[in-house]
Design an enzyme around this catalytic site. Structure first.
Site, PDB file in Angstrom:
ATOM      1  N   HIS B  80      -0.485  10.850  43.197  1.00  0.00           N
ATOM      2  CA  HIS B  80      -0.171   9.981  42.883  1.00  0.00           C
ATOM      3  C   HIS B  80      -0.503   9.635  40.931  1.00  0.00           C
ATOM      4  O   HIS B  80       0.165   9.475  40.014  1.00  0.00           O
ATOM      5  CB  HIS B  80      -0.047   8.843  43.364  1.00  0.00           C
ATOM      6  CG  HIS B  80       0.679   7.129  42.772  1.00  0.00           C
ATOM      7  ND1 HIS B  80       2.519   7.321  42.573  1.00  0.00           N
ATOM      8  CD2 HIS B  80      -0.101   6.104  42.821  1.00  0.00           C
ATOM      9  CE1 HIS B  80       1.964   5.815  41.972  1.00  0.00           C
ATOM     10  NE2 HIS B  80       0.932   5.757  42.043  1.00  0.00           N
ATOM     11  N   ASP B 109      11.657  19.282  11.650  1.00  0.00           N
ATOM     12  CA  ASP B 109      11.404  20.040  12.392  1.00  0.00           C
ATOM     13  C   ASP B 109       9.830  19.086  12.905  1.00  0.00           C
ATOM     14  O   ASP B 109       9.311  18.686  11.963  1.00  0.00           O
ATOM     15  CB  ASP B 109      11.169  20.929  13.027  1.00  0.00           C
ATOM     16  CG  ASP B 109      11.567  21.769  14.948  1.00  0.00           C
ATOM     17  OD1 ASP B 109      10.396  21.380  15.587  1.00  0.00           O
ATOM     18  OD2 ASP B 109      11.844  21.968  14.671  1.00  0.00           O
ATOM     19  N   TRP B 145      -8.286   9.720  41.801  1.00  0.00           N
ATOM     20  CA  TRP B 145      -7.389  10.895  40.378  1.00  0.00           C
ATOM     21  C   TRP B 145      -8.960  10.292  39.168  1.00  0.00           C
ATOM     22  O   TRP B 145      -9.076  11.403  37.912  1.00  0.00           O
ATOM     23  CB  TRP B 145      -6.755  10.062  39.187  1.00  0.00           C
ATOM     24  CG  TRP B 145      -6.721   9.119  38.911  1.00  0.00           C
ATOM     25  CD1 TRP B 145      -7.194   7.942  38.947  1.00  0.00           C
ATOM     26  CD2 TRP B 145      -6.603   8.790  37.347  1.00  0.00           C
ATOM     27  NE1 TRP B 145      -7.293   6.954  37.927  1.00  0.00           N
ATOM     28  CE2 TRP B 145      -7.329   7.438  36.763  1.00  0.00           C
ATOM     29  CE3 TRP B 145      -6.936   9.626  35.748  1.00  0.00           C
ATOM     30  CZ2 TRP B 145      -7.506   7.653  35.706  1.00  0.00           C
ATOM     31  CZ3 TRP B 145      -7.282   9.361  34.793  1.00  0.00           C
ATOM     32  CH2 TRP B 145      -7.337   7.576  34.728  1.00  0.00           C
ATOM     33  N   SER B 173      -1.996  21.805  26.896  1.00  0.00           N
ATOM     34  CA  SER B 173      -0.717  21.592  26.573  1.00  0.00           C
ATOM     35  C   SER B 173      -1.100  19.996  25.225  1.00  0.00           C
ATOM     36  O   SER B 173      -0.583  19.851  24.473  1.00  0.00           O
ATOM     37  CB  SER B 173       0.104  20.890  27.855  1.00  0.00           C
ATOM     38  OG  SER B 173       0.911  20.382  27.962  1.00  0.00           O
ATOM     39  N   SER B 174      -1.429  18.595  26.398  1.00  0.00           N
ATOM     40  CA  SER B 174      -1.734  17.598  25.535  1.00  0.00           C
ATOM     41  C   SER B 174      -2.343  17.833  24.448  1.00  0.00           C
ATOM     42  O   SER B 174      -2.579  16.908  22.982  1.00  0.00           O
ATOM     43  CB  SER B 174      -2.877  16.750  26.325  1.00  0.00           C
ATOM     44  OG  SER B 174      -2.210  16.187  27.515  1.00  0.00           O
ATOM     45  N   HIS B 257     -11.586   5.931  28.454  1.00  0.00           N
ATOM     46  CA  HIS B 257     -11.329   4.311  28.144  1.00  0.00           C
ATOM     47  C   HIS B 257      -9.918   4.737  27.247  1.00  0.00           C
ATOM     48  O   HIS B 257      -9.033   4.182  27.144  1.00  0.00           O
ATOM     49  CB  HIS B 257     -12.585   3.543  28.034  1.00  0.00           C
ATOM     50  CG  HIS B 257     -11.618   2.244  27.917  1.00  0.00           C
ATOM     51  ND1 HIS B 257     -11.659   1.464  29.078  1.00  0.00           N
ATOM     52  CD2 HIS B 257     -11.324   1.532  27.265  1.00  0.00           C
ATOM     53  CE1 HIS B 257     -10.965   0.372  28.961  1.00  0.00           C
ATOM     54  NE2 HIS B 257     -10.365   0.702  27.061  1.00  0.00           N
ATOM     55  N   TYR B 261      -5.864   4.511  26.099  1.00  0.00           N
ATOM     56  CA  TYR B 261      -4.977   3.422  25.193  1.00  0.00           C
ATOM     57  C   TYR B 261      -3.896   4.320  24.668  1.00  0.00           C
ATOM     58  O   TYR B 261      -3.202   4.499  23.888  1.00  0.00           O
ATOM     59  CB  TYR B 261      -6.360   3.306  24.094  1.00  0.00           C
ATOM     60  CG  TYR B 261      -6.742   2.277  24.011  1.00  0.00           C
ATOM     61  CD1 TYR B 261      -5.506   0.795  24.535  1.00  0.00           C
ATOM     62  CD2 TYR B 261      -7.740   2.030  25.069  1.00  0.00           C
ATOM     63  CE1 TYR B 261      -6.972  -0.910  24.814  1.00  0.00           C
ATOM     64  CE2 TYR B 261      -8.629   1.069  25.090  1.00  0.00           C
ATOM     65  CZ  TYR B 261      -8.407  -0.223  25.539  1.00  0.00           C
ATOM     66  OH  TYR B 261      -8.565  -1.191  25.503  1.00  0.00           O
ATOM     67  N   SER B 272       7.226  -2.170  18.710  1.00  0.00           N
ATOM     68  CA  SER B 272       7.608  -2.692  17.590  1.00  0.00           C
ATOM     69  C   SER B 272       8.990  -2.376  16.571  1.00  0.00           C
ATOM     70  O   SER B 272       9.030  -2.743  15.857  1.00  0.00           O
ATOM     71  CB  SER B 272       6.327  -2.536  16.263  1.00  0.00           C
ATOM     72  OG  SER B 272       5.107  -2.717  17.617  1.00  0.00           O
ATOM     73  N   HIS B 307     -16.418   0.135  33.343  1.00  0.00           N
ATOM     74  CA  HIS B 307     -15.172   0.865  34.792  1.00  0.00           C
ATOM     75  C   HIS B 307     -16.710   0.827  35.456  1.00  0.00           C
ATOM     76  O   HIS B 307     -16.678   1.561  36.650  1.00  0.00           O
ATOM     77  CB  HIS B 307     -15.221   2.555  34.334  1.00  0.00           C
ATOM     78  CG  HIS B 307     -13.586   1.903  33.265  1.00  0.00           C
ATOM     79  ND1 HIS B 307     -12.324   2.079  34.124  1.00  0.00           N
ATOM     80  CD2 HIS B 307     -13.402   1.916  32.202  1.00  0.00           C
ATOM     81  CE1 HIS B 307     -11.716   1.620  32.416  1.00  0.00           C
ATOM     82  NE2 HIS B 307     -12.279   1.627  31.636  1.00  0.00           N
ATOM     83  N   LYS B 335      -1.786  -8.045  17.765  1.00  0.00           N
ATOM     84  CA  LYS B 335      -0.329  -7.499  18.714  1.00  0.00           C
ATOM     85  C   LYS B 335       0.559  -8.710  18.840  1.00  0.00           C
ATOM     86  O   LYS B 335       1.988  -8.472  18.465  1.00  0.00           O
ATOM     87  CB  LYS B 335      -0.381  -6.131  19.343  1.00  0.00           C
ATOM     88  CG  LYS B 335      -1.549  -5.538  18.494  1.00  0.00           C
ATOM     89  CD  LYS B 335      -1.135  -4.325  19.199  1.00  0.00           C
ATOM     90  CE  LYS B 335      -1.417  -2.452  18.511  1.00  0.00           C
ATOM     91  NZ  LYS B 335      -0.380  -2.613  17.450  1.00  0.00           N
TER      92      LYS B 335
END
Lengths: 380, 529, 186
Positions: B80, B109, B145, B173-174, B257, B261, B272, B307, B335
């Site tokens: 998950h 493009d 995970w 891919s990322s 971490h 973000y 925004s 963490h 923000k």
């Protein structure tokens, strides 16, 4: 520091109480029974209220704006889009608030990490899925396992009051003394957590970690393993009984005596032979408590993770190898060495059980003396 | 990238006809097609990951074991998490980037269209491998995970190699997607589109893309070490061989971490864009938004050990990470204040995108507050690894990232399809989601404070009532998302014709092209006023 | 078109590859960091020089010895003494008892950990059984020596140092075992 008289966790505020529909569950962090846990609680509440105030102001302005500045009211949008003054202000004010938060947090943290000058030291070792406690200055050590019946978990019996939070042998600690914990692990990472003491520390394999507590009130305190440690992570609770120092000393002496006596009995046992029925009944109990978590009650294991005992060639043929694996474990796998965890009688019984249950009908009996022989290196 | 696709591409790149049938989708290098595929893929993954969440909530509905075994439960929580993070939220943002960034900066493009095709098409295979592993003997990954060693090395099942392979593909891919975004923004801005004129969505994505190429390789390194520890006898994380299991956590969270973000900065960009449109007023503090986003990104490299407070660190390290973490509240606060100031004295209307954006601001801020509480080390010892943490990161990820993606979908749907979505159904979707998501996640704060650890398949009786309540919220939230699918299908098939500007207050290049946006836009760069 | 993008793309790919390398570089960096700060209570894995500094008789430090065989390690493994009070600078020797109750040769590796972590920087081992793998044939036992001193520079806040050894069975990973095991006919 205010003293909490009862073990019940306090219900905090009107705001939180609004959603109180489970009367049994406290809605807030426990105040606990140590000075540190109370400082942590107050720190938590301070920050909580600061957040509430900031939230009320920011959301208040936002909702005011949503109500007043809507097109439906026929307003004309303003066109301003910056203001250095305001921007500096709302950067500086949060910094000041954060500094105010950081001061008590720093003080509490330094106090929490000061493990010097302890009166009692307990080595806490986690392993899949139980805790082991050893009093460093005394000859007292034992394993602590979940005591909830499997039938309760499987919903066949009604669940008891302390469902999943009860153990066979709780850790006993003295009140009013500084108790130091040395945490370590035998396999994966576990985390020893008792909320009432505000102690949560990871037990890392191969390394030791320190934590400490000084319990103010006698009582029973419950916690759980807090780091995912595999299949039965949810089934390794912690129970601590805090006793007055005099009672604690009495308990410790009694425990040392009991352990010594058990060792003496082992020697007598070597000369005795137990019947198949007796071995099978002790064996089944031991198997359920120590083996079934991995090898499953059916003896079929979990394919790809834990091997099956049912029909296994070791359980059917090679008796010395079987005894050896149970005693000494198998390196590089999750199979641990039970020589120091179980008595000779239990080991003999559980091996007999494994060789005669689930259609593994070898008809062979394994006696304490057989186990002892392998232990002494004479089995092969 | 490969000879297989190249030949097909050249013919189409600059002509206004699209290939038909299934081949169009396999061979496409068009940013809009690829954007659509990313978004549809993310939606499918959102439902697969969501189904797993339903399994988790069904098992936790009552104490005792009812539906699944603990081992399978652990696989559900693990997969998950992986699917929602790498399969739903990140591809959804990449899809939005593909669709919107070229249109927002006046580019024809993405800069590297063939790589774009690849970075999408390897993704389904990554998740296919991950999902197949669930059906192997011993099951799929069951170590969370975060795959902490040695649970994921010495003590994991046989399918770990598949997990590692799958994460590698997701990472590649990322990284390809991120490189594409950076090159596009650097090289293809229309003349006159200076840095400080770029829409904030472009800015936040640029910073996100840099975070991605900085940290995804570190994750790749971490899974590689897990692989060699498990199968090739190395001892990076095994004390017996001189390694250290805590080292794994340092490497993982050095990735983890900034990853958090990565999943929220584009959301800041979306909100925004939406808030000024519906407040009919320019965004307040544009420049400070850019600086705040950059400083959040920089700080994200200095806070990873928050963490790991319970792993046992020297006091000075705990203090350092506590202070740095608290500091993140400052730019994040800026923000939120800017959004509120944008609304102030505007002329607001409350269409579905605005509703989701407003819910984002409030609920993300609540997640931010619990984040601030978690930063306080002494209190973190009590919160760590409880449902309080689960509540916290679902507030920032579901009512944060996911809500922003839904808001973006409603906001740009008319531009994509040329039709207005059904406003009434959209409002139903919003209100159902808003109520159920809070029923689902808000009580988790209390359960966590009361002492329920996370990642357990069964719990003590005192937690029973709240968990039943949470599960009902979960089922309702899951069901509410079916309305979303309905709205999407309906809007894709027809509806009121959308104008080029779509929203009265909308400003930006994407609103200057007709709706639906033609297959090729800005083949000659626009003039920026 | 594509040519225009090549320099930047190359740079970005290079950053990604460098970060992949950095992930692995974190492993030695972490060790350096631990050595500097005492994070995790790691001690040096090589011998310290024996010419210790001046003995500081003005204070005493309690050293606690903990020994644990890992649960898959069948050896009995215990410290001879569990507590020792020393002056910083004094060189001491203590022994650990190891006994192999099985009938086969087992190679053990002891992994040290010191708590509090920062005190690890001031705990010097001149000789230690943990520097090398220990081999013990079935049914045999042995005494394993540890020679150490506490650095007089130890900050005053540390009055107790706990030294813990976890003993692992590394027989299967041990390199020099092949000859021996064929000898034993395994």
């Amino acid at each position: 520091m205010t003293k909490t008289r009862s073990l019940r966790w306090s219900l905090p505020t009107l705001l939180l109480a609004a959603s109180a529909n489970a009367a049994d569950m406290p809605l807030n962090m426990t105040k606990g029974v140590t000075e540190i846990s109370q400082r942590v609680y107050h720190l938590h509440m301070t920050i909580f209220w600061i957040c509430c105030v900031i939230g009320a102001v920011v959301f208040g302005i936002m909702f005011w704006s949503i109500v007043r500045h809507r097109k439906a009211r026929g307003v004309q949008p303003a066109q301003f889009h910056e203001s250095t003054k305001v921007e500096i202000l709302w950067t500086a004010i949060p910094v000041l608030i954060l500094i105010l938060m950081a001061i008590p947090a720093t003080k509490t943290l330094i106090a929490m990490e000061d493990t010097t000058e302890a009166d009692v030291t307990v080595v806490v070792t986690g392993s899949q899925w139980k805790w082991h406690y050893k009093y460093l200055e005394h000859d007292v050590e034992f394993y602590s396992l979940l005591a909830t019946q499997k039938e309760q978990i499987a919903n066949r019996f009604a669940k008891g009051e302390n469902y999943l939070l009860e153990v066979d042998r709780p850790l006993v600690l003295p009140t009013g003394k500084k108790v130091r914990f040395l945490m370590t692990s035998d396999d994966v990472i576990h985390s020893w957590w008792v909320p009432a003491f505000a102690v949560k520390k990871d037990a890392n394999p191969g390394f030791i970690n320190e934590a400490w507590t000084r319990i103010d009130e006698p009582g029973i305190y419950r916690g759980q393993c807090a780091e995912l440690c595999g299949k039965d992570h949810g089934y390794m609770p912690i129970v601590v009984i805090a006793k007055e120092p005099a009672e604690f000393d009495k308990w410790l002496a009694g425990e040392a005596e009991r352990i010594a006596k058990a060792k003496a009995e082992e020697q007598e046992l070597l000369a005795m032979n137990m019947s198949l029925e007796e071995l099978m009944s002790v064996g089944e109990r031991t198997y359920t408590a120590y083996c079934a978590a991995c090898h499953q009650p059916s003896g079929e294991g979990l394919p790809g993770i834990f091997p099956a005992l049912k029909g296994s060639s070791i359980a059917l043929n090679d008796k010395p190898a079987h005894i050896d694996i149970v005693l000494h474990g198998r390196a590089g796998t999750a199979m641990q060495a039970y020589a120091k965890q179980l008595s000779l009688k239990e080991i003999a019984a559980v091996i007999t059980y494994e060789r005669n249950a689930w259609g593994n009908s070898t008809g062979e009996l394994v006696q304490a003396a057989d186990v002892h022989a392998v232990m002494q290196g004479k089995g092969e | 990238m490969s000879a297989v696709v190249t030949d097909h591409e050249h013919d189409h790149e600059h002509h206004d006809h699209k290939p038909s049938g299934i081949k169009r989708w396999f061979y496409t290098t068009n940013h809009k097609d690829i954007g659509t595929m990313y978004l549809v893929f993310a939606l499918i993954m959102f439902f697969i990951g969501g189904t797993m969440a339903m399994v988790i909530r069904a098992e936790l509905f009552q104490p005792g074991m009812q539906f699944v075994e603990p081992n399978f439960f652990n696989q559900m929580t693990t997969v998950h998490g992986l699917i929602m993070v790498f399969g739903a939220v990140m591809p959804a943002f990449t899809g939005l980037a593909n669709w919107m960034i070229p249109m927002m900066i006046g580019a024809p493009d993405m800069a590297l269209p063939r790589m774009n095709n690849w970075s999408f098409w390897i993704l389904p295979f990554a998740f296919l491998i991950l999902l197949i592993s669930l059906f192997l003997p011993g099951g799929g990954p069951n170590f969370g995970w975060t795959f902490y060693a040695p649970l994921s090395t010495k003590y994991s099942g046989d399918s770990t190699a598949l997990f590692v392979f799958s994460v590698h593909i997701m990472g590649i891919s990322s990284i390809m997607g991120a490189i594409n975004v950076i090159v596009t923004i650097f090289n293809l801005r229309a003349p006159g589109m200076t840095w400080m004129k770029m829409p904030l969505f472009v800015w936040t994505w640029l910073i996100t893309a840099f975070l991605l190429i900085m940290v995804m390789p570190v994750l790749a390194g971490a899974v590689t070490m897990v692989l060699t520890d498990k199968y090739f006898g190395t001892s990076f994380f095994d004390a017996a061989g001189g390694g250290d299991p805590v080292l794994f956590q340092h490497i993982f969270w050095f990735f983890g971490h900034p990853e958090v973000y990565i999943m929220i900065l584009p959301a800041f960009g979306i909100v925004s864009s939406i808030v000024p449109t519906f407040a009919r007023k320019p965004l307040f503090g544009y420049a400070s938004m850019v600086y705040a986003t950059s400083s959040i990104a920089l700080l994200s490299f200095l806070v990873w050990a928050h963490h790991m407070f319970t792993t046992g660190m020297p006091v000075f390290a705990e203090l350092f990470f506590m202070y740095c973490t608290m500091l993140i509240a400052v730019p994040t606060g800026v923000k939120v204040f800017n959004w509120v100031a944008t609304m102030w004295r505007g002329a607001m209307t409350f269409e579905v995108p605005m509703m989701f954006a407003l819910a984002f601001i409030v609920l993300f801020t609540i997640g931010g507050f619990s984040g601030l509480m978690l930063a306080i080390t002494p209190a973190d010892f009590q919160y760590h690894d409880t449902y309080f943490v689960v509540a916290h990161f679902h507030y920032v990820l579901v009512t944060g990232a996911v809500f922003s993606i839904i808001a973006a979908a409603y906001y740009w749907l008319p531009k994509w399809t040329g039709h207005m979505y059904d406003e009434k159904l959209g409002q139903w979707h919003f209100w159902c989601s808003l109520i159920s998501v809070n029923l689902l996640f808000f009580p988790m704060h209390f359960v966590g404070l009361a002492g329920m650890p996370r990642r357990i398949p069964d719990y003590a009786l005192q937690f029973a009532d709240f968990n039943a309540f949470i599960s009902i919220g979960g089922f309702l939230f899951g069901a509410s998302q079916l309305i979303f699918v309905w709205v999407l299908v309906k809007c894709a098939r027809g509806g009121e014709k959308a104008t080029a500007q779509v929203w009265e207050g909308a400003e930006g290049l994407e609103w200057e092209v007709p709706s639906p946006a033609p297959y090729h836009t800005f083949e000659t760069p626009p003039v920026i006023k | 078109m594509a040519f225009k993008h090549k320099p930047l793309t190359t740079k970005l790919v290079f950053i990604a590859l460098a970060m992949f390398g950095f992930g692995f570089a974190l492993v030695p960096l972490y060790d350096v960091f631990c050595d500097l700060t005492g994070l995790n209570g790691k001690t040096a894995s090589t011998a310290a020089s024996a010419d210790a500094a001046i003995v500081d008789t003005s204070r005493e430090v309690v050293i606690e010895f903990i020994a644990r065989p890992n649960k898959q390690m069948p050896w009995v493994f215990e410290p001879e003494v569990t507590r020792m009070t020393v002056h910083p600078g004094e060189i001491h020797i203590t022994n650990y008892l190891a006994q192999n109750p099985t009938s086969r040769l087992i190679v053990g590796q002891a992994v040290p950990s010191v708590s509090p972590g920062q005190a690890a920087l001031y705990f010097h081992k001149i000789e230690c059984f943990c520097f090398t793998q220990q081999r013990l044939a079935g049914g045999k036992d042995m005494l394993m020596p540890l020679q150490f001193y506490v650095d007089p520079a130890l900050p005053r806040q540390f009055s107790t140092i706990t030294l813990s050894y976890t003993l692992y069975d590394v027989t299967s990973a041990s390199t020099d075992l092949t000859a021996t095991s064929s000898q034993l006919g395994e």
